[in-house]
Every structure is written in C-alpha cells, then in structure tokens.
Motif scaffolding. Structure first.
Motif, PDB file in Angstrom:
ATOM      1  N   ALA A 113       0.807  -1.306  -0.003  1.00 49.77           N
ATOM      2  CA  ALA A 113      -0.020  -0.006   0.033  1.00 49.77           C
ATOM      3  C   ALA A 113       0.871   1.282  -0.013  1.00 49.77           C
ATOM      4  N   LEU A 114       1.815   1.263   0.673  1.00 50.44           N
ATOM      5  CA  LEU A 114       2.802   2.339   0.867  1.00 50.44           C
ATOM      6  C   LEU A 114       3.639   2.676  -0.572  1.00 50.44           C
ATOM      7  N   ALA A 115       3.580   1.628  -1.220  1.00 51.11           N
ATOM      8  CA  ALA A 115       4.400   1.675  -2.561  1.00 51.11           C
ATOM      9  C   ALA A 115       3.491   2.584  -3.459  1.00 51.11           C
ATOM     10  N   GLU A 116       2.233   2.551  -3.213  1.00 50.22           N
ATOM     11  CA  GLU A 116       1.270   3.270  -4.115  1.00 50.22           C
ATOM     12  C   GLU A 116       1.121   4.654  -3.750  1.00 50.22           C
ATOM     13  N   LEU A 117       1.532   5.124  -2.898  1.00 44.96           N
ATOM     14  CA  LEU A 117       1.683   6.531  -2.484  1.00 44.96           C
ATOM     15  C   LEU A 117       2.477   7.544  -3.571  1.00 44.96           C
ATOM     16  N   ARG A 118       1.949   8.204  -4.090  1.00 48.28           N
ATOM     17  CA  ARG A 118       2.885   9.251  -5.132  1.00 48.28           C
ATOM     18  C   ARG A 118       2.249  10.627  -4.571  1.00 48.28           C
ATOM     19  N   PRO A 119       3.289  11.549  -4.894  1.00 48.39           N
ATOM     20  CA  PRO A 119       2.950  12.864  -4.292  1.00 48.39           C
ATOM     21  C   PRO A 119       1.727  13.431  -4.879  1.00 48.39           C
ATOM     22  N   ASP A 120       1.358  13.094  -6.302  1.00 51.72           N
ATOM     23  CA  ASP A 120       0.132  13.686  -6.853  1.00 51.72           C
ATOM     24  C   ASP A 120      -0.886  12.624  -6.907  1.00 51.72           C
ATOM     25  N   GLY A 121      -0.729  11.528  -6.320  1.00 55.69           N
ATOM     26  CA  GLY A 121      -1.856  10.585  -6.515  1.00 55.69           C
ATOM     27  C   GLY A 121      -2.934  10.699  -5.206  1.00 55.69           C
ATOM     28  N   PRO A 122      -3.968   9.600  -5.226  1.00 56.04           N
ATOM     29  CA  PRO A 122      -5.063   9.588  -4.014  1.00 56.04           C
ATOM     30  C   PRO A 122      -4.329   9.495  -2.591  1.00 56.04           C
ATOM     31  N   ARG A 123      -4.876  10.108  -1.839  1.00 51.75           N
ATOM     32  CA  ARG A 123      -4.394   9.992  -0.308  1.00 51.75           C
ATOM     33  C   ARG A 123      -5.313   9.105   0.661  1.00 51.75           C
ATOM     34  N   ASP A 124      -6.167   8.502   0.091  1.00 53.72           N
ATOM     35  CA  ASP A 124      -7.049   7.540   0.710  1.00 53.72           C
ATOM     36  C   ASP A 124      -7.452   6.434  -0.412  1.00 53.72           C
ATOM     37  N   TYR A 125      -7.041   5.401  -0.125  1.00 53.74           N
ATOM     38  CA  TYR A 125      -7.363   4.001  -0.708  1.00 53.74           C
ATOM     39  C   TYR A 125      -7.177   2.948  -0.034  1.00 53.74           C
ATOM     40  N   VAL A 126      -7.537   1.851  -0.581  1.00 51.29           N
ATOM     41  CA  VAL A 126      -7.248   0.412  -0.026  1.00 51.29           C
ATOM     42  C   VAL A 126      -6.646  -0.364  -1.059  1.00 51.29           C
ATOM     43  N   LEU A 127      -5.171  -0.701  -0.603  1.00 51.72           N
ATOM     44  CA  LEU A 127      -4.612  -1.850  -1.513  1.00 51.72           C
ATOM     45  C   LEU A 127      -4.981  -2.950  -1.096  1.00 51.72           C
ATOM     46  N   VAL A 128      -5.474  -3.884  -2.112  1.00 48.84           N
ATOM     47  CA  VAL A 128      -5.730  -5.419  -1.804  1.00 48.84           C
ATOM     48  C   VAL A 128      -4.583  -6.204  -2.550  1.00 48.84           C
ATOM     49  N   SER A 129      -3.884  -6.992  -1.647  1.00 53.63           N
ATOM     50  CA  SER A 129      -2.696  -7.606  -2.113  1.00 53.63           C
ATOM     51  C   SER A 129      -3.328  -8.906  -2.180  1.00 53.63           C
ATOM     52  N   GLY A 130      -3.629  -9.488  -3.531  1.00 54.83           N
ATOM     53  CA  GLY A 130      -4.002 -10.869  -3.844  1.00 54.83           C
ATOM     54  C   GLY A 130      -2.819 -11.934  -3.941  1.00 54.83           C
ATOM     55  N   GLU A 131      -2.507 -12.351  -2.889  1.00 50.75           N
ATOM     56  CA  GLU A 131      -1.192 -13.328  -2.957  1.00 50.75           C
ATOM     57  C   GLU A 131      -1.872 -14.706  -2.599  1.00 50.75           C
ATOM     58  N   VAL A 132      -0.960 -15.524  -1.814  1.00 49.16           N
ATOM     59  CA  VAL A 132      -1.521 -16.910  -1.484  1.00 49.16           C
ATOM     60  C   VAL A 132      -2.381 -16.357  -0.251  1.00 49.16           C
ATOM     61  N   THR A 138     -14.515   3.332  -6.730  1.00 46.81           N
ATOM     62  CA  THR A 138     -13.535   3.185  -7.935  1.00 46.81           C
ATOM     63  C   THR A 138     -12.736   2.037  -7.479  1.00 46.81           C
ATOM     64  N   VAL A 139     -12.556   1.216  -8.722  1.00 51.77           N
ATOM     65  CA  VAL A 139     -11.573   0.114  -8.577  1.00 51.77           C
ATOM     66  C   VAL A 139     -10.433   0.399  -9.600  1.00 51.77           C
ATOM     67  N   VAL A 140      -9.152  -0.017  -9.281  1.00 54.05           N
ATOM     68  CA  VAL A 140      -8.036   0.033 -10.445  1.00 54.05           C
ATOM     69  C   VAL A 140      -7.019  -0.893  -9.962  1.00 54.05           C
ATOM     70  N   ALA A 141      -6.372  -1.489 -11.071  1.00 52.69           N
ATOM     71  CA  ALA A 141      -5.344  -2.346 -11.083  1.00 52.69           C
ATOM     72  C   ALA A 141      -4.036  -1.855 -10.627  1.00 52.69           C
ATOM     73  N   SER A 142      -3.211  -2.202  -9.647  1.00 52.74           N
ATOM     74  CA  SER A 142      -1.878  -1.488  -9.415  1.00 52.74           C
ATOM     75  C   SER A 142      -1.014  -1.979 -10.920  1.00 52.74           C
ATOM     76  N   THR A 143      -0.119  -0.958 -11.049  1.00 54.35           N
ATOM     77  CA  THR A 143       0.779  -1.311 -12.063  1.00 54.35           C
ATOM     78  C   THR A 143       2.227  -1.752 -11.751  1.00 54.35           C
ATOM     79  N   LEU A 144       2.378  -1.941 -10.426  1.00 54.57           N
ATOM     80  CA  LEU A 144       3.706  -2.160  -9.917  1.00 54.57           C
ATOM     81  C   LEU A 144       4.089  -3.640  -9.929  1.00 54.57           C
ATOM     82  N   GLY A 145       3.122  -4.784 -10.149  1.00 55.29           N
ATOM     83  CA  GLY A 145       3.700  -5.807 -10.303  1.00 55.29           C
ATOM     84  C   GLY A 145       4.149  -6.655  -9.035  1.00 55.29           C
TER      85      GLY A 145
END
Lengths: 370, 370
Positions: B187-206, B332-339
């Motif tokens: 979730a911290l990796a998604e923080l960008r200076p000009d990006g959203p400040r309120d979001y939920v990162l869903v980590s879909g792993e095992v 809104t739902v988007v996909a992370s681009t960080l892989g």
C-alpha cells in the motif's frame, strides 16, 4: 506556514487554557502558566475573560505550592453553555439537556413510529422538544441532532429505515446545529476521561450501525459515511435487506429480527434461537471489523445492550474463532449502560464542541446563545 | 507541554527543511527561509549540514525572484542514503534497492516455495540478498522486510501460509531494520506525491491482505494488526481456511483459488467461473470494507492486478449493489501497475523514513550506514 496573527494566538491560547482547566479542575492561574508555558499575565487576562463569559468558575482558594501567594481554584463552570441533543429514532424522539461537565440536566422522550411521517412533521416535534429543553433557565450553546442514516453537512442524505432521503435538518433555534449519524453520536457518548480510547460502539436499533473510535476520535471516513456495519454481508443468499441487497447483518441483528427481553427471559425457544442467530451473525461481522481495523474493544448499544446476556456467548465464540490477532490481543465485548439516551447524549456533547475548540469566538458572539 | 530544547529545535528544523527541499526541488536557501519562516542564517547553517552529509544536493544557480543575489538550487540528493526492501512471499523472495527519490536502482528475485523451509534458512537468503544489493557502491540507510502475516515490533507473530509463528526478523546488516506486513508495504508503494491520499490496496497473493491508507498514512490499528481482509467471512458455510475458520475471503480469492492468466485468456470455462466467484466474493468483502470505512478507492495488487480484467465486472457489480454511500460517492477500482515488486518497493521506502523524520540524528550517526 504563515505566521499566526494576534487574534489566532489569542483564540488558540484561550482553547488551550479551557482544555487545561477542564482536565485539571481546581488548578490555579499560576498552575496553568506552569502547565502551558504561557506568561502569567497572558494566563490571567485570558482566564478573566473565560470567567467573565461564564465558561470557567472560580472555586475558592487553593493551597500554595512552593513560593507565591495563595491562588484561586478554577474549574469548568457547570452553569456555562449547555448542549441540547435530540436523537430521531425510527420509533422515538429522545432528547436531553447536558451541562458543560457532561451531566444530563433534563430529558424528553416522545415514543411513536416516525416511519409513516413526513420529515417536516418530525422536525417540528424536534424543534418543540429543543425549545422545551432550552427553556430551563440555562444558556444553550448548541443543538445536536442524531439521525439513523448517512449525513453530509447538515443534510440527512438517506435513512432507509425511515424512508427519508436528502432531508435538510435545518432547525430555527438561534444556535449552531450539529447533525450526526446516530451510531457515531452513541459512540461519542461512551468516551470518558478515564475510559478506553479505542473501541467500536455497535448501535442495535431498527438499523444496525457502528461508531468507530480510534485514539479518542471518531473514524468517519472520506465523506463521513463510515460505520455502516449493518450492511456487511454475512450470507450472500440471506434475506433481502431494506437497502436492496441480500444477507446484510441488519436482517439478522436489527430490532425486527430480535425478540423482546421478556420472551428471552422466559426461555421461549423461538426467542432463544433468534438470539443465537443474531449473536453468531454479529460475531461474524464484528470479527471482520476487528480483522480489518484492529480495534478489539466492542461496546454493544441499543437493543444489543438490553439483550447482551443472550448475545455474548455466540458473539464471543465467533470472535475467538475468527479474529486473527486474538491470541495476542483477545477481543473484549461489553454492554453499554447508557440505554436509549446514548445518541442524544453524545450529540448534545458534540453540539458544544465548537465552544471548547474556540471559546474566544463563542464569547465574542455570546449574545447568540438561546 | 515542556518547552523544546535547542537540540529538539535543530532536529525539528532539519526535518522541516529536508521535507521542504523534497517537495520543492530547485528551491534556494532564501526560498526555504520564506517557506518555513526560519531565519536565513538558520536555514543556511542547517542546509549546509544536509549538503555536507549527502542528503541534499546543490543543483546549480537559480534565477533571482525580486531583490537579492542569485541563489543555488537545492534538491534531494539521488546519491544519499538508499533503502533496501525485501519481500518474503510464500513462493518468492523479491528485493530492490531504492534511491532517495524513490526510484528502483537494482532488483533481485529468488523464486521457490518457502513453505517447507525453516525461517532461519529463508532469513539467511534475505541477508545474502540484502548484502548483494547493498554492495552497489551507494550508501544504505535502512533495510525493510515485508512478511505475509501479523507483525509486532520486529517479530513476525504469525504467517499461517508459511506455517511460521513468532519469528524474530533480526538481520545482522549494520543498519536499522524495519519489519512490515506485506499488504501494508504494498500500500505504501502506491503513495505518489500527486496521487490519491485515501485508498485500500488489496494484496492478492496466497493470502489476501489489505493496506488501508487514510490521508496519506497507513491505518494500522491498535497493535498494527489491521488490514486482514482475507479473513472477512463471506459465507459461514464456505470452505475451511488456513486460519481454521470457514468461508474466509481468502478461500475464494487467494492464489490457490485463482486460475492462471493464460487459462483465463484462453476462455477456459472453469477458469472463468473461478474468476466470477472470486470477483463476486471480493466485491462482497470490499463492499463491507467501504461501508465500514468510507474509503471508496480500491487498488487491486498481486494476482488480483494480473487478473483484473476478469475480476472488475463482478467486483464492481457487488460494490454498486452493496455500498450504501455509492449514490453520493461511487467506489472506484483500479489495478496496480507495480507488479510483484510492490511490497519490496514500499518497505524499502519505509526503511528510510527514519532519516526523513530526523535527518540530524542520522547525520550524527552516519558512520552506521552500510
């Protein structure tokens, strides 16, 4: 990052001193200067203003500690601005008058189903109740209205259980009006100076809501819509909810799904089965909440408090089974002792928060008080 | 409320100036004085110290604005202390070296199932990877380790999918080590200076986790256990989860329940049916999360990002059906681009936060850096 102006500094310091007096009843002006780091002359001038305006009372001489003259003890004035809180429930209007120390000085309850009534009708009742409570010979600094739905600004956006939407809660009462969600208001009522600072208040009414308190402050979300626990889906094939979706917690644990306390006490099998189901579903939903938020202290309010002896067992069993951190931080569940008055009490306190936050502005406009 | 000492003031002002330089690359010392309200002499002295210590770089002359001499432009130094981040996944160890501007300078991936292995074995791999990344000729100011489980202090309390419990993540690497939950790091990796400040990162792993970000900061809960989205119960009669309970989201939407991207792209009916189910269950759980928290921006990470084209439909349908505030604030739902790199990147950034928070202390102990 601009420098603070003189007026800002004065407002800030007045609030700081009022908070210090609230937290330290009996303190002296010299004690306040030591606590806050403000100059004694500044403290004296601002405290004199708070005393003259009726926010702070002088309680008599206090013993000298160290050098210096005997001081005068200070405390929040019990005759300062009171808050009036009104909770509009689905089947009641409950109101109270709360003094600056948080104590209830008077109450009003109007039972009766509000579902079939136009918002204007119910708001007319609210206005009458407010005027009646305000006519007790004490100053009123703010009025709060708690409603069972989503709130934005002073507008009740949606209350499915009242079948109301986009209702402007504008009361002609001459003082600031604060509008809050019912569960959030009830959660604020549970805040005590020596009590927990992190908990979830579950408001078990016709609708089921939650007020989430983290470090002593409400967690309200981006638009103030947080806490809609009743619409957590506990079974996607479950009964249809008032919101239109299936299997919401509310359909298992709202008032309509619950027996009376008497039926439960009599051991009626249908009542006990409904309570087992409600407790289990509450536990399922609250396990999800605790897993998401790591706030493992739960306070049951409303009908859930009245029926707590029957809900505790299945609810705690689900928490023990489902909360991932339970081994290191076992969740606790208690019942609120505030009864039906919780939301009115909480919103009455919230209604005078603006005075605590900025006593100087309040005193400059004090003529506004009811 | 004690007055700040000289050292505290210096530390505070150094951090303030470093933050101002970070936010305003190219600013001059005079510009910093104007922005922060600090005296020019103070700014010069502290900035000189930051430049000498390699945290801030001089970028050349800047144009004069108004009166005064030409200044020297300042920026965060790209050759300052780097962070190393390592994510220990169930089936991989992924690591990266991140420069002070947040860019990835080097990466390492070790595939292989960690489930059958002793923690010491895996931590030895982590240490080797850290040493390899730290040997790139740049200073390293901190190391972060992201793990798929509950973390308290530097200890991984429980990672059911690795079958590890109470593992002390102590690495002998000579710099501060930060341990974080994998979803929180992502979730911290998604923080960008000009990006959203309120979001939920869903980590879909095992395992399925969430990192909840409110106003630019992680919401971690009372003990740091928040975000366990994977154990929200979406069907109390559902399959048994690794945690022991039934019907957790993870059993429908974790890696084990998901098809490969290729099977989905080939239109394999079983794959499409699993994705429909996973998307629906994700939507059911995330509707609960949005109803509880009112954070209506969702970023899908890990396997969920890779499979997002198939998950979006059923997920968004559930949100539209179940989120109470959707009419006033559509989720809104988007996909992370960080892989796969997200968690390592996020924890690498977090590992050097202590330098940003207190550059003065870092510089006084700078000999510690790897």
């Amino acid at each position: 990052m601009r420098p603070a102006g003189q007026l800002d500094v004065r407002r800030h310091n007045s609030a700081l001193l009022l908070a210090a007096v609230t937290a330290n009843p009996g303190c002296s002006r010299a004690g306040l200067a030591a606590m806050t780091g403000l100059a004694k002359a500044t403290v004296s001038s601002l405290v004199d203003h708070l005393v003259a305006g009726g926010l702070v009372a002088e309680t008599g001489p206090v013993e000298r500690t160290g050098r210096g003259r005997t001081g005068t003890g200070l405390a929040l004035s019990a005759t300062g601005p009171h808050g009036v809180g009104v909770a509009v429930g689905v089947d009641h209007v409950t109101a109270c008058l709360v003094d600056p120390l948080g104590g209830v000085r008077a109450r009003r309850v109007r039972s009766g189903d509000n579902r079939g009534r136009a918002p204007e009708q119910v708001l007319a009742v609210v206005t009458r109740v407010v005027r009646s409570l305000a006519g007790q010979g004490v100053p009123v600094g703010g009025v709060g209205v708690a409603v069972p739905g989503l709130v934005r600004g002073g507008v009740l956006l949606s209350a499915p259980n009242l079948d109301w939407s986009e209702v402007d809660i504008a009361l002609d009462v001459g003082v600031p009006v604060t509008v809050a969600n019912e569960a959030n208001a009830a959660a604020l009522a549970e805040l005590r100076p020596d009590g927990p600072r992190d908990y979830v208040l579950v408001s078990g009414e016709v609708g089921v809501g939650a007020g989430i308190v983290r470090d002593g402050a409400l967690l309200t979300g981006v638009h103030g819509f947080a806490g809609e626990l009743g619409h957590l889906c506990v079974d996607p094939t479950g009964p249809r909810c008032g919101c239109g979706a299936r299997g919401c917690l509310e359909t298992y644990a709202g008032t309509a799904a619950l027996p009376t306390r008497q039926a439960a006490a009599n051991g009626d099998p249908e009542a006990l089965s409904a309570l087992e189901s409600a407790g289990t579903r509450l536990g399922q939903a609250l396990s999800g909440l605790v897993n998401l938020l790591d706030i493992p202290t739960i306070v049951l309010g409303g009908d859930h408090a009245r029926l707590a002896p029957w809900l505790f067992g299945p609810l705690r069993a689900e928490l023990a089974r489902r909360v991932i951190g339970a081994r290191w931080s076992p969740p606790t569940v208690v019942a609120s002792t505030l009864g039906r008055e919780a939301a009115a009490l909480g919103v009455a306190r919230a209604a005078v928060d603006h005075i605590r936050a900025d006593p100087d502005s309040y005193l400059r406009g004090a003529g506004q008080a009811l």
